[in-house]
Design an enzyme around this catalytic site. Structure first.
Site, mmCIF file in Angstrom:
data_model
loop_
_atom_site.group_PDB
_atom_site.id
_atom_site.type_symbol
_atom_site.label_atom_id
_atom_site.label_comp_id
_atom_site.label_asym_id
_atom_site.label_seq_id
_atom_site.Cartn_x
_atom_site.Cartn_y
_atom_site.Cartn_z
ATOM 1 N N GLY A 88 -7.026 -2.878 7.441
ATOM 2 C CA GLY A 88 -6.962 -3.474 6.117
ATOM 3 C C GLY A 88 -5.569 -3.936 5.733
ATOM 4 O O GLY A 88 -5.393 -4.583 4.701
ATOM 5 N N SER A 108 0.827 -1.209 0.000
ATOM 6 C CA SER A 108 0.000 0.000 0.000
ATOM 7 C C SER A 108 0.861 1.258 0.000
ATOM 8 O O SER A 108 0.499 2.269 -0.621
ATOM 9 C CB SER A 108 -0.940 0.001 1.216
ATOM 10 N N THR A 113 -4.932 5.387 2.803
ATOM 11 C CA THR A 113 -5.076 4.728 4.099
ATOM 12 C C THR A 113 -5.058 3.211 3.913
ATOM 13 O O THR A 113 -5.175 2.713 2.788
ATOM 14 C CB THR A 113 -6.394 5.114 4.811
ATOM 15 N N CYS A 114 -4.957 2.508 5.034
ATOM 16 C CA CYS A 114 -5.114 1.050 5.053
ATOM 17 C C CYS A 114 -6.370 0.673 5.824
ATOM 18 O O CYS A 114 -6.457 -0.415 6.411
ATOM 19 C CB CYS A 114 -3.896 0.389 5.702
ATOM 20 N N SER A 115 -7.338 1.552 5.822
ATOM 21 C CA SER A 115 -8.568 1.341 6.581
ATOM 22 C C SER A 115 -9.620 0.633 5.735
ATOM 23 O O SER A 115 -9.632 0.763 4.508
ATOM 24 C CB SER A 115 -9.115 2.685 7.067
#
Length: 700
Positions: free
Chosen positions: A385, A283, A443-445
């Site tokens: 995530g 990411s 983001t990694c959300s």
């Protein structure tokens, strides 16, 4: 008494051996399922005292609070975030992992303390309960063997006391663990891990690992050659993975993807030790490549958060060929600054500038950021995530409280609201940089509250006094299969067994050109882009004005000989005698208008041909030139006449006499001029030539 001690010792050995057998059964099963080479067990001897202290501080802030009816183990007050001092990255990683393991097995460890009567202990205050639980997990992980004291280790009194206390209760603690496993029919202690964590860890262990290539030190071709020499085979995609294989990532050309089973082997390669290959979540590589694709030649980049030094280094490597500078916000301490500089120097990165201010403290008019064209915003988020949230938290120095969210598998509404508000404030602040051309938000959300909703709210909020507009544009990567996401121009990857989760949005600055840009510039720009195909381009006002001036000048010039032209047309019916005298009149007009002499001579020849005159104008003109009478005398004679051409024109303009009378007067005047002309010519020109029909070409 000896018999009882012997029985107790035998019982302890049986419990420990039973625990070991169960653990070895699990390892054997894992090896069989993997079908790969044997796994080497590393003997565990414990950790230095400083790691236990730091792990206890982390666990104190993330442990699960029990309700009053279940509150049997007390952990003291947790009012302020702990201050931790890590010797290096390795000690930090081990401390976090030890704290998180204590969190995963908190219920089991508390039950072991209570069943073995090890807790409560009046000599251990509640503030040290976290240290007691952390060291208990490590004791059972060592199979209740005595901890090794490391050379040159700085001993901590509390750690030594609790370590000795737990070791004295090792038999009772091992028996308590055995009873718990029998009670729950657990083949291993992994049975006590919550299902959400178990699934996440299983996915993380199978997730392919990504390494990006530091092209400042080695090329892609050289890396591939080195890997092939070590027996690794290149395949097209992750779906083609075998054990010793790898693939080039489909989104990032400088990222190589490997099976998870090769992780430890790759970390031991010289390529990794020399910072030629660097392990990082995909990411972050996606975010860096998206920012680099938007960067114009010589433009600078603002990295809003320190985050991982690997992300900053990757951005630096991708922009090394240009004159770009990478400005990193939030480097507060001199120790952190020195640490980062050493890391970047080791990786060969030289275009990085560290700023003490947080991103929201930076002013859009800061002269240092005058050439900044792209902002890379990687805000703190829930990280759920990510393929390996623990790895991301460690590498980016995130809040340890995220470990609690990771353990629960979700984020509380209050915490999610706080995160979203912070993200929105940072994104709105980024929109205030009017000279910045684009913003990359990543983001990694897995929550829309941190992703789409934050972006929409920022775009809808508007910035006070802002004279530019912003819009979403697609990223350089192919859109995901989700049609709704594709329509909204967000790039998203859902967490899976082959990929970590990622959300990415690109916001572009759009000028309001309807009021500021002149029409001619707008048309010129459209023409350059070939947008006016088949459409007549409107001429700029300046060019139209110049053409109008030219037309006026041309019209003014054409008005001057208009009267003479009219005169020649009305005199066309006069007999043959007229052209001779008319030639003299034209000669006068030539002297009065030198600039139009050539034009008038041509018109004279045309008139003479029409009147059937045999005497060319050139001949008459040359005879005049040969005359001994100066031009001045001729001019005086012509001036003496009562009807010069100029006066005729004025008389015509002011008089009411018909045009016919004007011409009659002109005929009389021309006859008089003819007689005078013939008298003058008789003295210089022979009679035969004056009346003859000699052609023009024979004139000497």
């Amino acid at each position: 008494m000896p018999d009882s001690e012997s029985n107790l010792r035998s019982s302890h050995e049986d419990v420990v051996n039973g625990t070991s057998v169960l653990n070895e059964m699990k390892i054997s099963d894992e090896k069989g399922s993997a079908g790969k080479k044997p796994v080497t067990q590393i003997e565990k001897n414990g950790y230095p005292d400083s790691i236990y202290i730091n792990a206890a501080k982390i666990f104190q802030g993330i442990h699960t609070e029990k309700s009053k009816d279940r509150l049997l183990v007390r952990y003291g007050e947790n009012s302020e975030p702990p201050m931790m001092d890590f010797k290096d990255e390795h000690s930090k990683r081990v401390s976090y992992e030890l704290a998180f393991n204590a969190l995963k097995y908190q219920d089991l460890l508390e039950e072991m303390l209570l069943n073995s009567k090890t807790y409560p202990c009046y000599s251990i205050p509640d503030e040290l309960t976290s240290l007691l639980v952390v060291m208990l997990y490590d004791l059972q992980d060592r199979k209740f063997k005595k901890r090794k004291i490391f050379a040159e280790e700085e001993l901590v009194e509390e750690v030594q006391e609790i370590g000795d206390y737990l070791y004295s209760y090792r038999t009772k603690l091992a028996a308590a663990l055995a009873r718990c496993r029998i009670k729950y029919d657990a083949l291993s202690i992994e049975y006590f891990v919550p299902e959400t964590i178990s699934k996440q860890e299983k996915r993380a262990s199978a997730l392919p690992v990504c390494f990006w290539i530091n092209t400042l030190k080695i090329s892609l071709e050289d890396v591939i050659r080195d890997l092939e020499m070590k027996g690794l085979k290149k395949v097209e995609s992750v779906s083609d993975f075998d054990h010793y294989t790898y693939a080039v990532d489909q989104h990032c050309h400088d990222v190589l993807v490997f099976p998870s089973s090769l992780r430890e082997e790759l970390l031991n390669l010289d390529l990794f030790e020399d910072c030629k290959l660097l392990l990082q979540d995909k990411s972050r590589s996606l975010a860096v490549h998206a920012a680099q694709a938007l960067l114009s030649e010589g433009g600078d980049v603002i990295v809003a958060h320190v985050g991982s030094h690997l992300t900053i280094a990757h951005m630096s490597v991708l922009t090394n060929h240009s004159k770009s500078k990478i400005f990193v916000c939030g480097v507060k301490s001199s120790a952190k600054e020195e640490e980062l500089k050493n890391s970047f120097s080791h990786m060969g990165c030289e275009n990085i500038w560290l700023l003490q201010e947080d991103f929201t403290e930076l002013k859009p008019t800061d002269p240092r950021l005058e050439k900044a064209k792209v902002i890379l915003l990687l805000p703190q988020c829930s990280e759920l995530g990510a393929g390996n949230p623990m790895e991301l938290i460690l590498s980016e120095h995130r809040d340890a409280g995220l470990l609690q969210d990771l353990f629960q598998g979700f984020v509380s509404e209050d915490k999610l609201r706080i995160l979203a508000e912070t993200q929105l404030n940072e994104l709105v602040h980024a929109l205030k940089f009017n000279k910045v051309q684009a913003i990359v938000y990543c983001t990694c959300s897995i929550y829309p509250e941190e992703n789409e909703l934050v972006v929409r709210k920022a775009l809808e909020s508007g910035v006070e006094g802002d004279k530019v507009r912003h819009r979403l544009i697609p990223s350089v990567f192919s859109t995901c299969s989700n049609s709704e996401s594709s329509t909204e121009m967000f790039f998203k990857m859902e967490p899976s067994e082959i990929s970590s989760g990622c959300f990415l949005a690109v916001i572009e600055r759009e000028k309001d050109i309807s009021k500021k840009v002149p029409a001619k510039d707008l048309l010129a720009s459209a023409t350059a882009k070939e947008l006016l195909d088949g459409i007549v381009e409107e001429k700029p006002k300046e060019e139209v004005k110049k053409q109008k001036v030219k037309r006026k000048r041309k019209a003014a010039a054409s008005d001057k000989p208009k009267a003479a032209k009219l005169h020649r047309q009305t005199g066309a019916n006069v007999k043959a005698e007229v052209p001779v005298s008319k030639a003299a009149s034209k000669t006068k007009e030539k002297h009065e208008r030198p600039k139009k002499a050539a034009s008038d001579i041509q018109e004279k020849h045309m008139h003479q041909n029409k009147a059937a005159s045999n005497t060319p104008e050139k001949k008459v003109h040359k005879k005049k030139a040969a005359s001994n009478t100066p031009e001045k005398k001729v001019h005086k004679k012509k001036a003496a006449t009562n009807t010069p051409q100029k006066n005729v024109q004025r008389t015509k303009a002011a008089s009411n006499t018909p045009q016919k009378k004007v011409h009659q007067k002109k005929v009389v005047s021309n006859i008089q001029e003819k007689n005078a002309r013939q008298t003058k010519a008789a003295s210089n020109v022979p009679t035969s030539k004056a009346a003859g029909n000699t052609p023009q070409k024979k004139v000497p």
